[in-house]
Design an enzyme around this catalytic site. Structure first.
Site, PDB file in Angstrom:
ATOM      1  N   GLY A 239      -2.885   2.773   1.580  1.00 24.48           N
ATOM      2  CA  GLY A 239      -2.055   2.035   2.524  1.00 24.48           C
ATOM      3  C   GLY A 239      -2.550   2.082   3.951  1.00 24.48           C
ATOM      4  O   GLY A 239      -1.814   1.739   4.882  1.00 24.48           O
ATOM      5  N   GLU A 281      -6.584   6.468  -2.326  1.00 25.17           N
ATOM      6  CA  GLU A 281      -6.769   5.174  -2.972  1.00 25.17           C
ATOM      7  C   GLU A 281      -6.855   4.021  -1.966  1.00 25.17           C
ATOM      8  O   GLU A 281      -5.987   3.148  -1.929  1.00 25.17           O
ATOM      9  CB  GLU A 281      -5.602   4.892  -3.927  1.00 25.17           C
ATOM     10  CG  GLU A 281      -5.389   5.944  -4.986  1.00 25.17           C
ATOM     11  CD  GLU A 281      -4.053   5.811  -5.689  1.00 25.17           C
ATOM     12  OE1 GLU A 281      -3.873   6.462  -6.720  1.00 25.17           O
ATOM     13  OE2 GLU A 281      -3.176   5.053  -5.189  1.00 25.17           O
ATOM     14  N   PRO A 282      -7.879   3.970  -1.150  1.00 29.62           N
ATOM     15  CA  PRO A 282      -8.010   2.833  -0.232  1.00 29.62           C
ATOM     16  C   PRO A 282      -8.421   1.567  -0.969  1.00 29.62           C
ATOM     17  O   PRO A 282      -9.267   1.601  -1.863  1.00 29.62           O
ATOM     18  CB  PRO A 282      -9.105   3.300   0.734  1.00 29.62           C
ATOM     19  CG  PRO A 282      -9.927   4.250  -0.073  1.00 29.62           C
ATOM     20  CD  PRO A 282      -8.967   4.947  -0.999  1.00 29.62           C
ATOM     21  N   GLY A 283      -7.805   0.473  -0.619  1.00 26.29           N
ATOM     22  CA  GLY A 283      -8.180  -0.821  -1.185  1.00 26.29           C
ATOM     23  C   GLY A 283      -8.382  -1.820  -0.075  1.00 26.29           C
ATOM     24  O   GLY A 283      -9.496  -2.214   0.263  1.00 26.29           O
ATOM     25  N   ARG A 284      -7.259  -2.207   0.547  1.00 25.18           N
ATOM     26  CA  ARG A 284      -7.305  -3.143   1.669  1.00 25.18           C
ATOM     27  C   ARG A 284      -8.251  -2.660   2.764  1.00 25.18           C
ATOM     28  O   ARG A 284      -9.026  -3.434   3.332  1.00 25.18           O
ATOM     29  CB  ARG A 284      -5.888  -3.295   2.241  1.00 25.18           C
ATOM     30  CG  ARG A 284      -5.778  -4.283   3.380  1.00 25.18           C
ATOM     31  CD  ARG A 284      -4.528  -4.022   4.219  1.00 25.18           C
ATOM     32  NE  ARG A 284      -3.336  -3.788   3.433  1.00 25.18           N
ATOM     33  CZ  ARG A 284      -2.332  -4.659   3.284  1.00 25.18           C
ATOM     34  NH1 ARG A 284      -2.405  -5.830   3.857  1.00 25.18           N
ATOM     35  NH2 ARG A 284      -1.277  -4.335   2.562  1.00 25.18           N
ATOM     36  N   TYR A 325       5.091 -13.319   2.856  1.00 26.71           N
ATOM     37  CA  TYR A 325       5.803 -12.417   3.756  1.00 26.71           C
ATOM     38  C   TYR A 325       5.380 -12.541   5.205  1.00 26.71           C
ATOM     39  O   TYR A 325       5.383 -11.566   5.955  1.00 26.71           O
ATOM     40  CB  TYR A 325       5.695 -10.961   3.300  1.00 26.71           C
ATOM     41  CG  TYR A 325       4.393 -10.515   2.691  1.00 26.71           C
ATOM     42  CD1 TYR A 325       4.332 -10.225   1.337  1.00 26.71           C
ATOM     43  CD2 TYR A 325       3.249 -10.381   3.461  1.00 26.71           C
ATOM     44  CE1 TYR A 325       3.153  -9.795   0.756  1.00 26.71           C
ATOM     45  CE2 TYR A 325       2.072  -9.952   2.886  1.00 26.71           C
ATOM     46  CZ  TYR A 325       2.032  -9.661   1.519  1.00 26.71           C
ATOM     47  OH  TYR A 325       0.842  -9.248   0.955  1.00 26.71           O
ATOM     48  N   CYS A 352       1.638 -28.710  -2.102  1.00 27.15           N
ATOM     49  CA  CYS A 352       2.843 -29.513  -1.894  1.00 27.15           C
ATOM     50  C   CYS A 352       4.048 -28.599  -1.679  1.00 27.15           C
ATOM     51  O   CYS A 352       4.977 -28.544  -2.479  1.00 27.15           O
ATOM     52  CB  CYS A 352       3.057 -30.432  -3.094  1.00 27.15           C
ATOM     53  SG  CYS A 352       4.311 -31.699  -2.810  1.00 27.15           S
ATOM     54  N   GLU A 353       4.005 -27.853  -0.598  1.00 25.39           N
ATOM     55  CA  GLU A 353       5.054 -26.919  -0.199  1.00 25.39           C
ATOM     56  C   GLU A 353       5.143 -26.902   1.317  1.00 25.39           C
ATOM     57  O   GLU A 353       4.132 -26.703   1.991  1.00 25.39           O
ATOM     58  CB  GLU A 353       4.738 -25.497  -0.682  1.00 25.39           C
ATOM     59  CG  GLU A 353       4.824 -25.289  -2.172  1.00 25.39           C
ATOM     60  CD  GLU A 353       6.248 -25.250  -2.685  1.00 25.39           C
ATOM     61  OE1 GLU A 353       7.169 -24.967  -1.875  1.00 25.39           O
ATOM     62  OE2 GLU A 353       6.443 -25.495  -3.879  1.00 25.39           O
ATOM     63  N   TYR A 381      -6.353  -9.184  -1.073  1.00 23.80           N
ATOM     64  CA  TYR A 381      -5.179  -9.946  -1.513  1.00 23.80           C
ATOM     65  C   TYR A 381      -5.290 -11.432  -1.196  1.00 23.80           C
ATOM     66  O   TYR A 381      -4.277 -12.117  -1.084  1.00 23.80           O
ATOM     67  CB  TYR A 381      -3.893  -9.350  -0.934  1.00 23.80           C
ATOM     68  CG  TYR A 381      -3.776  -7.879  -1.218  1.00 23.80           C
ATOM     69  CD1 TYR A 381      -3.645  -7.421  -2.521  1.00 23.80           C
ATOM     70  CD2 TYR A 381      -3.859  -6.940  -0.193  1.00 23.80           C
ATOM     71  CE1 TYR A 381      -3.580  -6.064  -2.804  1.00 23.80           C
ATOM     72  CE2 TYR A 381      -3.799  -5.575  -0.471  1.00 23.80           C
ATOM     73  CZ  TYR A 381      -3.650  -5.152  -1.776  1.00 23.80           C
ATOM     74  OH  TYR A 381      -3.601  -3.807  -2.048  1.00 23.80           O
TER      75      TYR A 381
END
Length: 425
Positions: A239, A281-284, A325, A352-353, A381
């Site tokens: 995180g 656990e780094p990802g981003r 978000y 189409c949103e 992501y």
């Protein structure tokens, strides 16, 4: 990273867009390696056992996992597909950790068949399912139990209550974690190595990790006193925050490691426990700032005294985060970097949103159809959460390192979209 710190030149990005088309994810592999080494090299400064596991949910592909393997990282997977990708990348299975709150029998069977390094057990249903699989295959497996320590991080804010209300893990407060521990600690086929916790994402401070370490070791001390259970491994999750805009002020990645190691050593000494192996656990934070997405600008709609909409040939189908978000990004026109800023526009996606908006207010040089827009910090992501909404094909992905570029995920064609469709008669 923001446009002010992304290292690849506009000329190079323009060349890649012309060579591979748009929309296009471009990853700076050297930046990925620097981030990985920031974690690994900092751990090496301490006399301690550790694992740095790349959280592949941020971005998983064979090429990405090959880079992570080269950087001596462990690997987190949460599905049959992510585990299959690891197998295809020839990842050392003893360095693979299997996560997930609803693991299927299939993924547990795969994990046991390939003898992954660890399964992070999330609930009692999973314990029973894993027992069945191990019994059928006459195998054993290493495991951690995921606990919810009662701390939730929202970037700058830490909440001490309420996190027990989570779909993930065994709650400490209700006693579920202790119940799982006592059941598993002397299990004949599941070797319980320790505990796992994760408190949130995009965290810019170390306070929450210090608080979590204290709560975890408080529980471990109690369990050692009452059950003589001593954790071999404490996984404190990930995180760690990155920079999406100039307003984001993330810490150096090494600072998180320094804090975690010192917190663990302090808590172990306080509670008179052995210092366990530390996993993170780094990802981003490994891939997020290492990539940009390049789009071509198409339709431009100017509503006088209201807003100027600039549409690109992508959007929520390759970056759902703004619609999901309200995530914010920086971007620039890479073929006009040297031109003066003239207008503030809204960057719209092509789905189409009404909510398919990448950036609401972006100041740019005079915008024209055919310009190339680069959106920064899209390495995590973006492709990982891409969809086929409106049946748009998924973008291509290119890796660039040492001046050389390589296509690592092909652009989908419209034919790919109907590949699995069947006729109805």
């Amino acid at each position: 990273m923001s446009q002010s710190t992304f290292s690849m030149t506009d000329q190079k990005l323009t060349e890649l867009a012309e060579k591979y088309g748009t929309p296009l994810f471009v990853y700076d592999v050297d930046h990925i390696r620097r981030n990985a080494r920031s974690f690994v090299d900092t751990f090496k400064q301490y006399d301690i056992n550790y694992q740095v596991a790349y959280a592949s949910k941020a971005f998983s592909s064979i090429a990405m996992l090959q880079v992570a393997k080269q950087e001596q990282m462990s690997l987190d997977v949460v599905s049959e597909g992510e585990l299959h990708t690891a197998i295809q990348a020839n990842y050392p299975m003893q360095k693979v950790h299997v996560h997930g709150n609803n693991k299927s029998r299939t993924v547990l069977e795969m994990a046991v068949d390939y003898q992954v390094g660890c399964i992070v057990i999330d609930n009692f249903y999973e314990i029973a399912l894993l027992e069945e699989v191990l019994e059928e295959k006459q195998q054993t497996i290493n495991a951690l139990i995921r606990i919810t320590p009662g701390i939730e991080a929202h970037t700058h804010e830490y909440i001490l209550t309420g996190q027990e209300d989570s779909k993930f893990g065994f709650d400490l407060i209700s006693g579920q974690a202790e119940q799982a521990l006592t059941y598993l600690m002397d299990h004949h086929s599941i070797h319980l190595q320790g505990v796992h916790s994760h408190i949130g994402s995009q965290i810019f401070e170390t306070t929450g990790f210090e608080m979590t370490t204290e709560k975890v070791f408080h529980a471990l001390s109690d369990w050692y006193e009452r059950y003589q259970f001593e954790a071999e491994v404490v996984n404190l999750g990930g995180g760690f925050g990155i920079q999406y805009t100039k307003d984001d002020e993330p810490l150096p990645l090494s600072e998180y490691v320094h804090t975690l190691v010192k917190s663990v050593k302090k808590a172990a000494e306080e509670y008179q426990l052995a210092v366990p192996e530390i996993w993170i656990e780094p990802g981003r934070s490994i891939v997020g700032e290492a990539a940009v997405t390049i789009y071509e600008i198409g339709a431009i709609k100017d509503i006088p005294n209201v807003r100027k909409y600039v549409s690109v040939n992508g959007g929520m189908t390759d970056n759902i985060r703004p619609a999901l978000y309200g995530a914010e990004y920086e971007a620039t026109i890479i073929n006009k970097r040297d031109q003066a800023l003239e207008e503030t526009v809204a960057i719209a996606g092509q789905s189409c949103e009404t909510g398919d908006m990448l950036i609401w207010d972006l100041t740019l040089p005079k915008v024209e159809s055919g310009d190339l827009l680069a959106v920064y910090s899209t390495g995590a992501y973006g492709y990982a959460m891409a969809s086929h909404y409106n049946r748009f094909p998924k973008a291509a992905v290119v890796f660039e390192e040492n001046g050389k570029d390589q296509l690592v995920i092909q652009r989908e064609s419209v034919q790919d979209l109907t590949r699995f469709d069947l006729s109805y008669e």
